[in-house]
Design a protein around this motif. Structure first.
Motif, PDB file in Angstrom:
ATOM      1  N   VAL A 260       0.660  -1.180  -0.111  1.00 38.31           N
ATOM      2  CA  VAL A 260       0.004   0.014  -0.010  1.00 38.31           C
ATOM      3  C   VAL A 260       0.962   1.375  -0.134  1.00 38.31           C
ATOM      4  CG1 VAL A 260      -1.999  -0.958   1.116  1.00 38.31           C
ATOM      5  CG2 VAL A 260      -0.193  -0.034   2.440  1.00 38.31           C
ATOM      6  N   GLU A 261       0.218   2.297  -0.599  1.00 39.96           N
ATOM      7  CA  GLU A 261       1.016   3.621  -0.709  1.00 39.96           C
ATOM      8  C   GLU A 261      -0.116   4.444   0.172  1.00 39.96           C
ATOM      9  OE1 GLU A 261       2.931   6.537  -4.065  1.00 39.96           O
ATOM     10  OE2 GLU A 261       1.247   5.533  -4.393  1.00 39.96           O
ATOM     11  N   GLU A 262       0.168   4.950   1.090  1.00 39.70           N
ATOM     12  CA  GLU A 262      -1.162   5.779   1.724  1.00 39.70           C
ATOM     13  C   GLU A 262      -1.290   7.125   1.174  1.00 39.70           C
ATOM     14  OE1 GLU A 262      -0.097   5.682   6.015  1.00 39.70           O
ATOM     15  OE2 GLU A 262      -0.510   3.636   6.224  1.00 39.70           O
ATOM     16  N   ALA A 263      -0.295   7.714   0.593  1.00 39.05           N
ATOM     17  CA  ALA A 263      -0.592   8.929  -0.248  1.00 39.05           C
ATOM     18  C   ALA A 263       0.752   8.960  -1.320  1.00 39.05           C
ATOM     19  CB  ALA A 263      -0.168  10.342   0.637  1.00 39.05           C
ATOM     20  N   ARG A 264       0.177   9.772  -2.312  1.00 42.14           N
ATOM     21  CA  ARG A 264       1.128   9.729  -3.528  1.00 42.14           C
ATOM     22  C   ARG A 264       2.519  10.253  -3.037  1.00 42.14           C
ATOM     23  NH1 ARG A 264      -0.274   8.963  -8.930  1.00 42.14           N
ATOM     24  NH2 ARG A 264      -2.331   7.790  -8.900  1.00 42.14           N
ATOM     25  N   GLY A 265       3.554   9.261  -3.317  1.00 38.91           N
ATOM     26  CA  GLY A 265       4.805   9.751  -3.048  1.00 38.91           C
ATOM     27  C   GLY A 265       5.356   9.080  -1.746  1.00 38.91           C
ATOM     28  N   ALA A 266       4.506   8.390  -0.883  1.00 37.91           N
ATOM     29  CA  ALA A 266       4.616   7.891   0.248  1.00 37.91           C
ATOM     30  C   ALA A 266       5.449   6.543  -0.028  1.00 37.91           C
ATOM     31  CB  ALA A 266       3.686   7.876   1.306  1.00 37.91           C
ATOM     32  N   PRO A 267       6.315   6.185   1.097  1.00 35.71           N
ATOM     33  CA  PRO A 267       6.954   4.980   0.922  1.00 35.71           C
ATOM     34  C   PRO A 267       5.754   3.742   0.776  1.00 35.71           C
ATOM     35  CG  PRO A 267       7.928   5.886   2.533  1.00 35.71           C
ATOM     36  CD  PRO A 267       6.790   6.779   2.488  1.00 35.71           C
ATOM     37  N   PHE A 268       5.983   2.878   0.014  1.00 34.71           N
ATOM     38  CA  PHE A 268       5.120   1.602  -0.011  1.00 34.71           C
ATOM     39  C   PHE A 268       5.509   0.665   1.042  1.00 34.71           C
ATOM     40  CE2 PHE A 268       4.290   3.101  -4.213  1.00 34.71           C
ATOM     41  CZ  PHE A 268       3.025   2.534  -4.762  1.00 34.71           C
ATOM     42  N   LYS A 269       4.512   0.202   1.560  1.00 31.96           N
ATOM     43  CA  LYS A 269       4.656  -0.879   2.714  1.00 31.96           C
ATOM     44  C   LYS A 269       3.885  -2.252   2.583  1.00 31.96           C
ATOM     45  CE  LYS A 269       1.748   1.682   5.910  1.00 31.96           C
ATOM     46  NZ  LYS A 269       1.685   2.417   7.404  1.00 31.96           N
ATOM     47  N   VAL A 270       4.067  -3.283   3.112  1.00 35.31           N
ATOM     48  CA  VAL A 270       3.193  -4.445   2.985  1.00 35.31           C
ATOM     49  C   VAL A 270       2.248  -4.393   3.727  1.00 35.31           C
ATOM     50  CG1 VAL A 270       3.511  -7.038   3.348  1.00 35.31           C
ATOM     51  CG2 VAL A 270       5.485  -5.762   2.367  1.00 35.31           C
ATOM     52  N   HIS A 271       1.019  -4.571   3.013  1.00 36.36           N
ATOM     53  CA  HIS A 271      -0.256  -4.580   4.049  1.00 36.36           C
ATOM     54  C   HIS A 271      -0.296  -6.083   4.583  1.00 36.36           C
ATOM     55  CE1 HIS A 271      -4.360  -5.333   4.389  1.00 36.36           C
ATOM     56  NE2 HIS A 271      -4.638  -4.183   4.732  1.00 36.36           N
ATOM     57  N   SER A 272      -0.238  -7.095   3.693  1.00 34.01           N
ATOM     58  CA  SER A 272      -0.363  -8.291   4.002  1.00 34.01           C
ATOM     59  C   SER A 272       0.282  -9.359   3.035  1.00 34.01           C
ATOM     60  CB  SER A 272      -1.997  -8.816   4.038  1.00 34.01           C
ATOM     61  OG  SER A 272      -2.417  -8.228   2.854  1.00 34.01           O
ATOM     62  N   TRP A 273       0.872 -10.536   3.351  1.00 34.25           N
ATOM     63  CA  TRP A 273       1.472 -11.452   2.500  1.00 34.25           C
ATOM     64  C   TRP A 273       0.715 -12.798   2.433  1.00 34.25           C
ATOM     65  CZ3 TRP A 273       3.701 -16.205   2.241  1.00 34.25           C
ATOM     66  CH2 TRP A 273       4.770 -16.251   1.469  1.00 34.25           C
ATOM     67  N   TRP A 274       0.121 -13.271   1.320  1.00 36.15           N
ATOM     68  CA  TRP A 274      -0.331 -14.564   1.422  1.00 36.15           C
ATOM     69  C   TRP A 274       0.285 -15.619   0.659  1.00 36.15           C
ATOM     70  CZ3 TRP A 274      -4.304 -13.936   4.688  1.00 36.15           C
ATOM     71  CH2 TRP A 274      -4.905 -12.414   4.652  1.00 36.15           C
ATOM     72  N   PRO A 275       0.154 -16.538   1.182  1.00 34.28           N
ATOM     73  CA  PRO A 275       1.067 -17.947   0.624  1.00 34.28           C
ATOM     74  C   PRO A 275       0.020 -18.632  -0.474  1.00 34.28           C
ATOM     75  CG  PRO A 275       0.054 -18.663   2.892  1.00 34.28           C
ATOM     76  CD  PRO A 275      -0.230 -16.998   2.542  1.00 34.28           C
ATOM     77  N   LEU A 276       1.003 -18.962  -1.341  1.00 35.40           N
ATOM     78  CA  LEU A 276       0.069 -19.621  -2.612  1.00 35.40           C
ATOM     79  C   LEU A 276       0.112 -21.035  -2.112  1.00 35.40           C
ATOM     80  CD1 LEU A 276       2.194 -18.457  -5.549  1.00 35.40           C
ATOM     81  CD2 LEU A 276       0.035 -17.499  -4.828  1.00 35.40           C
ATOM     82  N   ALA A 277      -0.907 -21.877  -2.971  1.00 38.38           N
ATOM     83  CA  ALA A 277      -1.147 -23.168  -2.472  1.00 38.38           C
ATOM     84  C   ALA A 277      -0.092 -24.012  -2.593  1.00 38.38           C
ATOM     85  CB  ALA A 277      -2.420 -23.752  -3.316  1.00 38.38           C
ATOM     86  N   GLY A 278       0.197 -24.860  -1.365  1.00 37.74           N
ATOM     87  CA  GLY A 278       1.313 -25.663  -1.349  1.00 37.74           C
ATOM     88  C   GLY A 278       2.656 -25.004  -1.137  1.00 37.74           C
ATOM     89  N   ALA A 279       2.496 -23.776  -0.765  1.00 39.15           N
ATOM     90  CA  ALA A 279       3.903 -23.235  -0.487  1.00 39.15           C
ATOM     91  C   ALA A 279       4.523 -23.894   0.619  1.00 39.15           C
ATOM     92  CB  ALA A 279       4.039 -21.862  -0.573  1.00 39.15           C
ATOM     93  N   GLU A 280       5.923 -23.884   0.758  1.00 39.69           N
ATOM     94  CA  GLU A 280       6.480 -24.538   2.117  1.00 39.69           C
ATOM     95  C   GLU A 280       6.524 -23.426   3.100  1.00 39.69           C
ATOM     96  OE1 GLU A 280      10.268 -25.958   1.358  1.00 39.69           O
ATOM     97  OE2 GLU A 280       9.750 -27.417  -0.222  1.00 39.69           O
ATOM     98  N   SER A 281       6.164 -23.742   4.065  1.00 38.68           N
ATOM     99  CA  SER A 281       6.131 -22.858   5.460  1.00 38.68           C
ATOM    100  C   SER A 281       7.499 -22.555   6.000  1.00 38.68           C
ATOM    101  CB  SER A 281       5.313 -23.188   6.430  1.00 38.68           C
ATOM    102  OG  SER A 281       5.661 -24.428   6.772  1.00 38.68           O
TER     103      SER A 281
END
Length: 231
Positions: free
Chosen positions: A210-231
């Motif tokens: 997410v970029e909270e305002a134009r020009g702001a640093p992007f940050k991870v909102h959430s990370w979702w594992p794909l099916a079968g990905a090793e934990s």
């Protein structure tokens, strides 16, 4: 607020740690780091040359940043990303290499990998209903007069020029490096990322940045594992 659907390794993956230290910021935590000092490249120069990718965070763009359509909210988007990831099998890029794209350096696949191209196209198409249309100013910023015919068509149809047949997976490591400094930069990056090049990279998740305002640093909102990905 803009949202981007990106690939990035999990927060605790060594590649994310190495790249975050190099860029000077971790997009998961927001933690910042001083620029490394090299004999042939002072920290101040390195810091300047990584400014652009530092703002975006370490990632590969899959669906470029977009504002949400008026009919949807973040609460609509996130469950669909989670469900998409859960239904999409994880896979590997067979070989990751250090590449130079014009004056930029990035980690890229060693060769065209159809499953990666298909994955990217599927993400772009699946989340198109969430994207607000580009404004005329947004289109102009992309300098359509400098794009190829297919890239212009992509920009107008999908909101970004470099999708579908024009997609090229890359995890950016620098901004524009002056030609006279590219040799030094290549040597530094080759050594810095040697533990990750010449070997596979697991595409194990899909991240919402997410970029909270134009020009702001992007940050991870959430990370979702794909099916079968090793934990």
């Amino acid at each position: 607020m803009r949202y981007g659907l990106y690939f990035t390794p999990p927060e605790d993956h060594p590649l994310n740690g190495t790249a975050s230290l190099w860029l000077g910021r971790d997009a998961f935590t927001g933690e910042t780091y001083p620029a490394p000092e090299y004999q042939d490249m002072p920290g101040s120069e390195q810091f300047e040359l990584t400014a652009d990718p530092r703002r975006y965070g370490f990632h590969a763009t899959i669906k470029a940043p977009f504002s949400l359509a008026a009919s949807v909210t973040e609460k609509d988007l996130i469950p669909v990303v989670e469900d998409f990831a859960a239904r999409t099998p994880a896979f590997e890029i067979p070989e990751l290499v250090l590449g130079q794209l014009g004056r930029f350096f990035a980690l890229v696949p060693g060769f065209l990998h159809p499953p990666l191209q298909d994955f990217a196209a599927k993400v772009v198409k699946s989340f198109e209903p969430f994207r607000a249309a580009l404004s005329d100013a947004d289109v102009a910023r992309r300098k359509p007069e400098e794009l190829t015919e297919s890239q212009r068509a992509n920009l107008l149809r999908w909101g970004y020029p470099y999708v579908m047949d024009d997609f090229g997976f890359h995890m950016t490591l620098t901004g524009k490096v002056p030609p006279e400094r590219s040799g030094v930069m290549k040597e530094i990056l080759a050594e810095r990322f040697s533990a990750f090049t010449g070997r596979p990279l697991a595409i194990s998740g899909l991240a919402v940045f997410v970029e909270e305002a134009r020009g702001a640093p992007f940050k991870v909102h959430s990370w979702w594992p794909l099916a079968g990905a090793e934990s």
